[in-house]
Design a protein around this motif. Structure first.
Motif, short mmCIF file in Angstrom:
data_model
loop_
_atom_site.label_atom_id
_atom_site.label_comp_id
_atom_site.label_asym_id
_atom_site.label_seq_id
_atom_site.Cartn_x
_atom_site.Cartn_y
_atom_site.Cartn_z
N ASP A 149 9.31 7.52 6.57
CA ASP A 149 10.61 7.80 5.95
C ASP A 149 10.50 7.78 4.43
OD1 ASP A 149 13.52 8.23 6.06
OD2 ASP A 149 13.61 6.22 5.20
N LEU A 150 9.78 6.81 3.89
CA LEU A 150 9.63 6.72 2.43
C LEU A 150 8.84 7.91 1.88
CD1 LEU A 150 10.25 4.97 -0.07
CD2 LEU A 150 8.01 3.92 0.25
N ILE A 151 7.84 8.35 2.61
CA ILE A 151 7.06 9.51 2.16
C ILE A 151 7.96 10.74 2.08
CG2 ILE A 151 5.23 11.12 2.86
CD1 ILE A 151 3.78 8.57 4.01
N LEU A 152 8.83 10.90 3.07
CA LEU A 152 9.74 12.05 3.08
C LEU A 152 10.88 11.89 2.07
CD1 LEU A 152 9.98 12.68 6.92
CD2 LEU A 152 8.72 14.02 5.22
N ASN A 153 11.21 10.64 1.72
CA ASN A 153 12.32 10.34 0.83
C ASN A 153 11.89 9.35 -0.24
OD1 ASN A 153 14.54 11.68 2.53
ND2 ASN A 153 13.58 10.29 3.99
N PRO A 154 11.03 9.77 -1.15
CA PRO A 154 10.48 8.84 -2.13
C PRO A 154 11.53 8.19 -3.04
CG PRO A 154 9.82 11.10 -2.64
CD PRO A 154 10.50 11.12 -1.31
N ASP A 155 12.69 8.81 -3.16
CA ASP A 155 13.74 8.22 -3.99
C ASP A 155 14.30 6.93 -3.37
OD1 ASP A 155 13.43 10.25 -5.81
OD2 ASP A 155 15.08 11.45 -5.01
N LYS A 156 13.96 6.66 -2.12
CA LYS A 156 14.39 5.41 -1.47
C LYS A 156 13.52 4.22 -1.87
CE LYS A 156 16.41 7.20 2.82
NZ LYS A 156 16.31 7.12 4.30
N TYR A 157 12.49 4.47 -2.66
CA TYR A 157 11.60 3.38 -3.07
C TYR A 157 12.40 2.29 -3.77
CZ TYR A 157 8.16 0.59 -5.48
OH TYR A 157 7.43 -0.47 -5.94
N ASP A 158 12.18 1.05 -3.31
CA ASP A 158 12.79 -0.13 -3.92
C ASP A 158 11.72 -1.22 -3.90
OD1 ASP A 158 14.16 -2.55 -4.43
OD2 ASP A 158 15.99 -1.83 -3.47
N TYR A 159 11.37 -1.71 -5.07
CA TYR A 159 10.30 -2.70 -5.18
C TYR A 159 10.54 -3.91 -4.28
CZ TYR A 159 6.82 -5.86 -7.07
OH TYR A 159 5.75 -6.71 -7.19
N ARG A 160 11.80 -4.28 -4.08
CA ARG A 160 12.10 -5.46 -3.24
C ARG A 160 11.52 -5.31 -1.83
NH1 ARG A 160 17.86 -6.06 -2.42
NH2 ARG A 160 17.77 -3.80 -2.45
N PHE A 161 11.41 -4.10 -1.36
CA PHE A 161 10.91 -3.86 0.00
C PHE A 161 9.48 -3.35 0.03
CE2 PHE A 161 15.51 -3.42 0.08
CZ PHE A 161 15.82 -4.36 1.06
N TRP A 162 9.04 -2.69 -1.03
CA TRP A 162 7.73 -2.04 -1.05
C TRP A 162 6.75 -2.66 -2.03
CZ3 TRP A 162 6.90 1.02 2.95
CH2 TRP A 162 8.00 1.53 3.61
N GLY A 163 7.15 -3.74 -2.67
CA GLY A 163 6.29 -4.40 -3.63
C GLY A 163 5.81 -5.75 -3.11
N PHE A 196 0.83 -1.20 0.00
CA PHE A 196 0.00 0.00 0.00
C PHE A 196 0.87 1.25 0.00
CE2 PHE A 196 -2.37 3.37 2.16
CZ PHE A 196 -3.52 3.40 1.38
N THR A 197 1.81 1.34 0.93
CA THR A 197 2.68 2.52 1.00
C THR A 197 3.52 2.64 -0.25
OG1 THR A 197 2.80 2.34 3.42
CG2 THR A 197 4.47 3.69 2.34
N GLY A 198 4.08 1.53 -0.70
CA GLY A 198 4.93 1.56 -1.88
C GLY A 198 4.17 2.05 -3.10
N ASP A 199 2.98 1.50 -3.33
CA ASP A 199 2.17 1.93 -4.47
C ASP A 199 1.78 3.40 -4.36
OD1 ASP A 199 2.34 -0.56 -5.61
OD2 ASP A 199 0.26 -1.12 -5.21
N PHE A 200 1.47 3.80 -3.14
CA PHE A 200 1.07 5.19 -2.90
C PHE A 200 2.22 6.14 -3.25
CE2 PHE A 200 0.61 8.97 -0.38
CZ PHE A 200 -0.73 9.28 -0.54
N VAL A 201 3.40 5.86 -2.73
CA VAL A 201 4.55 6.75 -2.96
C VAL A 201 4.99 6.68 -4.41
CG1 VAL A 201 6.98 7.12 -2.37
CG2 VAL A 201 5.29 6.73 -0.56
N ARG A 202 4.99 5.49 -4.98
CA ARG A 202 5.43 5.33 -6.37
C ARG A 202 4.52 6.09 -7.33
NH1 ARG A 202 5.06 -0.06 -9.64
NH2 ARG A 202 3.09 0.11 -8.56
N SER A 203 3.24 6.16 -7.02
CA SER A 203 2.30 6.87 -7.90
C SER A 203 2.33 8.37 -7.67
CB SER A 203 0.88 6.33 -7.71
OG SER A 203 0.40 6.66 -6.42
N ARG A 204 3.05 8.80 -6.64
CA ARG A 204 3.23 10.22 -6.34
C ARG A 204 1.92 10.98 -6.21
NH1 ARG A 204 8.77 10.76 -5.59
NH2 ARG A 204 9.93 9.75 -7.23
N LYS A 205 1.02 10.44 -5.40
CA LYS A 205 -0.27 11.09 -5.16
C LYS A 205 -0.08 12.20 -4.12
CE LYS A 205 -2.89 6.95 -6.19
NZ LYS A 205 -3.75 5.91 -5.68
#
Length: 128
Positions: A107-121, A66-75
Motif C-alpha cells: 500500500d505504501l509503495i502505491l501511495n508514497p504520500d502516506k509515509y509517516d515516520y511514526r509508522f515507517w521509521g 526498510f520499506t519506509g526508507d525505500f519509499v522515502r528515498s523514492r528509488k
C-alpha cells in the motif's frame, strides 16, 4: 559476538542469525539500519515467523524501517525489485505480523504520500 562496534555495523548473515536467537541486547543503537538490505530481508522475515527467535519485534521493526526508507528515498528504479520480494515472501509468510507488513508495504509503495515516520521509521508504532 561482535569484535567491536565497527564490526557490529557490518554484520554477516551468520552473526545476525546468532544474535536473533540469543538473549543479548541490541549491539548498537539504531542497529536496524545495519542489518537492512535486500539480501537480508528474507532472513529477517524468517525470524519474524519463528516463535523461537528472541528478537521478533526488533526484526519486524527492521522490515518497516526498510520499506519506509525505500519509499522515502523514492528509488523508483527498484520498486519492481521490492514488489517481487514482497510477492515471494507473501507466499510463505505464516505470522499475521509478517502478512500485515507485506500488505502495508504494498500500500505504501502505491501511495508514497502516506509515509509517516511514526509508522515507517525507527520505533515503528506498527510494532511497539
Amino acid at each position: 559476538m561482535f569484535k567491536d562496534s565497527d564490526h557490529a555495523w557490518n554484520p554477516t548473515a551468520e552473526e545476525i542469525r546468532i544474535w536473533a536467537y540469543s538473549d543479548a541486547l541490541i549491539p548498537e543503537q539504531d542497529w536496524e539500519l545495519a542489518v537492512n538490505s535486500f539480501e537480508n530481508i528474507p532472513m529477517i522475515c524468517s525470524f519474524v515467523d519463528d516463535e523461537e527467535c528472541k528478537h521478533i519485534s526488533f526484526f519486524l521493526s527492521c522490515l518497516y524501517v526498510f520499506t519506509g526508507d525505500f519509499v522515502r528515498s523514492r528509488k523508483n528504479e527498484e520498486y519492481n525489485k521490492l514488489i517481487e520480494l514482497l510477492n515471494r515472501i507473501e507466499v510463505i509468510a505464516k505470522s499475521e505480523e509478517l502478512k500485515d507488513w507485506i500488505k502495508r508495504s504494498k500500500d505504501l509503495i502505491l501511495n508514497p504520500d502516506k509515509y509517516d515516520y511514526r509508522f515507517w521509521g525507527l520505533g515503528s508504532e506498527y510494532v511497539y
